[in-house]
Design a protein around this motif. Sequence first.
Motif, mmCIF file in Angstrom:
data_model
loop_
_atom_site.group_PDB
_atom_site.id
_atom_site.type_symbol
_atom_site.label_atom_id
_atom_site.label_comp_id
_atom_site.label_asym_id
_atom_site.label_seq_id
_atom_site.Cartn_x
_atom_site.Cartn_y
_atom_site.Cartn_z
ATOM 1 N N TYR A 409 14.041 25.008 44.930
ATOM 2 C CA TYR A 409 13.302 24.425 43.811
ATOM 3 C C TYR A 409 14.213 23.451 43.088
ATOM 4 O O TYR A 409 15.424 23.412 43.325
ATOM 5 C CB TYR A 409 12.806 25.514 42.846
ATOM 6 C CG TYR A 409 13.902 26.444 42.365
ATOM 7 C CD1 TYR A 409 14.583 26.189 41.178
ATOM 8 C CD2 TYR A 409 14.270 27.564 43.116
ATOM 9 C CE1 TYR A 409 15.589 27.026 40.750
ATOM 10 C CE2 TYR A 409 15.277 28.403 42.692
ATOM 11 C CZ TYR A 409 15.935 28.130 41.509
ATOM 12 O OH TYR A 409 16.947 28.958 41.093
ATOM 13 N N ASN A 410 13.629 22.636 42.229
ATOM 14 C CA ASN A 410 14.385 21.651 41.462
ATOM 15 C C ASN A 410 15.058 22.348 40.279
ATOM 16 O O ASN A 410 14.386 22.831 39.364
ATOM 17 C CB ASN A 410 13.438 20.546 40.973
ATOM 18 C CG ASN A 410 14.175 19.400 40.306
ATOM 19 O OD1 ASN A 410 15.013 19.600 39.439
ATOM 20 N ND2 ASN A 410 13.840 18.184 40.715
ATOM 21 N N TYR A 411 16.389 22.403 40.287
ATOM 22 C CA TYR A 411 17.116 23.133 39.250
ATOM 23 C C TYR A 411 16.860 22.569 37.853
ATOM 24 O O TYR A 411 16.627 23.316 36.895
ATOM 25 C CB TYR A 411 18.621 23.102 39.544
ATOM 26 C CG TYR A 411 19.075 23.979 40.680
ATOM 27 C CD1 TYR A 411 18.196 24.864 41.297
ATOM 28 C CD2 TYR A 411 20.386 23.926 41.142
ATOM 29 C CE1 TYR A 411 18.617 25.678 42.340
ATOM 30 C CE2 TYR A 411 20.821 24.734 42.181
ATOM 31 C CZ TYR A 411 19.934 25.611 42.777
ATOM 32 O OH TYR A 411 20.358 26.410 43.808
ATOM 33 N N ALA A 412 16.923 21.241 37.718
ATOM 34 C CA ALA A 412 16.749 20.628 36.402
ATOM 35 C C ALA A 412 15.337 20.885 35.870
ATOM 36 O O ALA A 412 15.154 21.249 34.695
ATOM 37 C CB ALA A 412 17.025 19.128 36.479
ATOM 38 N N LEU A 413 14.321 20.712 36.720
ATOM 39 C CA LEU A 413 12.944 20.972 36.312
ATOM 40 C C LEU A 413 12.745 22.440 35.953
ATOM 41 O O LEU A 413 12.001 22.774 35.023
ATOM 42 C CB LEU A 413 11.987 20.570 37.430
ATOM 43 C CG LEU A 413 10.494 20.803 37.169
ATOM 44 C CD1 LEU A 413 10.024 19.962 35.988
ATOM 45 C CD2 LEU A 413 9.679 20.481 38.415
ATOM 46 N N PHE A 414 13.409 23.324 36.672
ATOM 47 C CA PHE A 414 13.359 24.759 36.398
ATOM 48 C C PHE A 414 13.731 25.043 34.944
ATOM 49 O O PHE A 414 13.022 25.768 34.227
ATOM 50 C CB PHE A 414 14.309 25.475 37.356
ATOM 51 C CG PHE A 414 14.395 26.960 37.173
ATOM 52 C CD1 PHE A 414 13.545 27.805 37.851
ATOM 53 C CD2 PHE A 414 15.359 27.514 36.338
ATOM 54 C CE1 PHE A 414 13.633 29.184 37.702
ATOM 55 C CE2 PHE A 414 15.455 28.881 36.173
ATOM 56 C CZ PHE A 414 14.590 29.727 36.863
ATOM 57 N N HIS A 415 14.824 24.460 34.483
ATOM 58 C CA HIS A 415 15.285 24.735 33.119
ATOM 59 C C HIS A 415 14.448 24.002 32.078
ATOM 60 O O HIS A 415 14.296 24.481 30.949
ATOM 61 C CB HIS A 415 16.762 24.364 32.994
ATOM 62 C CG HIS A 415 17.662 25.292 33.762
ATOM 63 N ND1 HIS A 415 17.941 26.573 33.347
ATOM 64 C CD2 HIS A 415 18.322 25.124 34.935
ATOM 65 C CE1 HIS A 415 18.749 27.162 34.211
ATOM 66 N NE2 HIS A 415 18.995 26.296 35.196
ATOM 67 N N ILE A 416 13.886 22.847 32.433
ATOM 68 C CA ILE A 416 12.998 22.156 31.504
ATOM 69 C C ILE A 416 11.763 23.001 31.217
ATOM 70 O O ILE A 416 11.318 23.128 30.063
ATOM 71 C CB ILE A 416 12.610 20.780 32.065
ATOM 72 C CG1 ILE A 416 13.820 19.845 32.042
ATOM 73 C CG2 ILE A 416 11.457 20.168 31.266
ATOM 74 C CD1 ILE A 416 13.579 18.514 32.711
ATOM 75 N N ILE A 417 11.195 23.611 32.252
ATOM 76 C CA ILE A 417 10.020 24.459 32.055
ATOM 77 C C ILE A 417 10.394 25.699 31.250
ATOM 78 O O ILE A 417 9.626 26.167 30.408
ATOM 79 C CB ILE A 417 9.403 24.823 33.410
ATOM 80 C CG1 ILE A 417 8.872 23.554 34.084
ATOM 81 C CG2 ILE A 417 8.295 25.844 33.259
ATOM 82 C CD1 ILE A 417 8.332 23.772 35.465
#
Length: 482
Positions: A409-417
């Motif tokens: 999965y996209n790590y940066a998008l993971f933390h944004i969500i």
Amino acid sequence: MGVLLSLPLLALPSAGTFIAFAASCCGAASCSALCSACGKFQSSMATRIAYAFFLLVNSLISWLMLTPWALKKLEHLTLDYMAITCEGKQCYGYIAVQRINFALFIFHFFLSILLLGVKSSKDTRAGLQNGFWGPKIIVWLILIVLTFLIPETFFQVWGQYFAFIGAMMFILLGLILLVDLAHTYAEYCLERIESTDSRGWRFLLIGSTLSMYTASFAMTIIMYIFFAASGCAMNQAAITINLIILLLVSFISVHPVVQDSNPKAGLAQSAMVAIYCTYLTLSAVSMEPDDKQCNPLIRARGTRTATVVLGAIVTMLTIAYTTTRAATQGIALGTSAGHTYSKLGSDDYEHGLVDQQPRSSRREMRAEALRAAVEAGSLPANALDDDDDDDSSVSGGDGKDDERHGTQYNYALFHIIFLLATCWVATLLSQNLEANDTKDFAPVGRSYWASWVKIGSAWVCYLIYGWSLVAPAVLPDRFDRT
């Protein structure tokens, strides 16, 4: 240091003394031992569960901050520096909720920046995502402590505007992913039926569709019986509108025009959207205040405190699960999701069997043979991962790294969500908070605001799903399904 680390744990009276004592003994040696014990997770699933647990604990602590006991404990720990005042809706519990969730917001914000562009676990920054759990716990606790040094006026503005906007973005994101899940589930079942001609897949698709429609109509009947009495115009309207839209989108999904542009659309997707939106409506009417005698659940006696506590825990568990699932489902957001392997034979391809450290000639020959077999198509690409297992066992590894050739999965998008989820938790707990709401345990989401958010979310979900049905017919050039 021990006093600082024990502050966020004051909501656990039975274990608070023990944990505070343990934290006070956390010197350099003990911190080092803790950090080494909380090593790097080899499985991406374990990492996701750990972050979900972070969010769950943070949310429960925030909820406990609405209790008078926790507020008095805060006064005591700060030597009465933080005087608790309840002026209208701005009770201090509101600010405490915002402070704790803002700390986790900052935690995920910096991780999202640091992890931009990570493509595989071979990137050294991947360790920030999957490891360093001891330091991350300490940083999270320190951030909570530091938020209590920020002036109260900042969190009044943050909660009313910024956190509220983030909460609405989180809700919208969840609805988009729900609609995407409905389409993905139905299309996968249809693909399995076409490729295998299996009766089992037919039974699953038809049975689940009928079951979800049956549950939707059953919930609708229950709502009409218990929550739509005379004088409950809001509930009557919400239930009726939900039923009408449910039937409407079901009809649209099987309309010939929709079927021509998207043959895989049908009642299976509509059933999943229907049961979710009907559940949202049921949750809305069952959690509204009882000032108009429209909510018999609130008037129930006996286990009221246990019900409130259980409801809060279930709510926070649901948020943690939904957030984790949304954060790893990037397909609906236009990002690459799922496992990806590096292209074989490219100059920049590296495999751990060859380039990590010097190997014997036998191991090098084995690696070359495997790569040649994968290139020729005689072996699947995951054969290289299986060989990685052997290599990790030799080098002392304790698990399989399932992201060596591409992140799941996209790590940066993971933390944004996840940071958007903290906004939703803070808004859910603090919106329309009144001083008399914090007598014992504050019920989560028991306000007209929360009820209307759920009702509105159901309508928006129907709208998104309806557009996903008609869009291929309205804009055929944008949806090439050949």
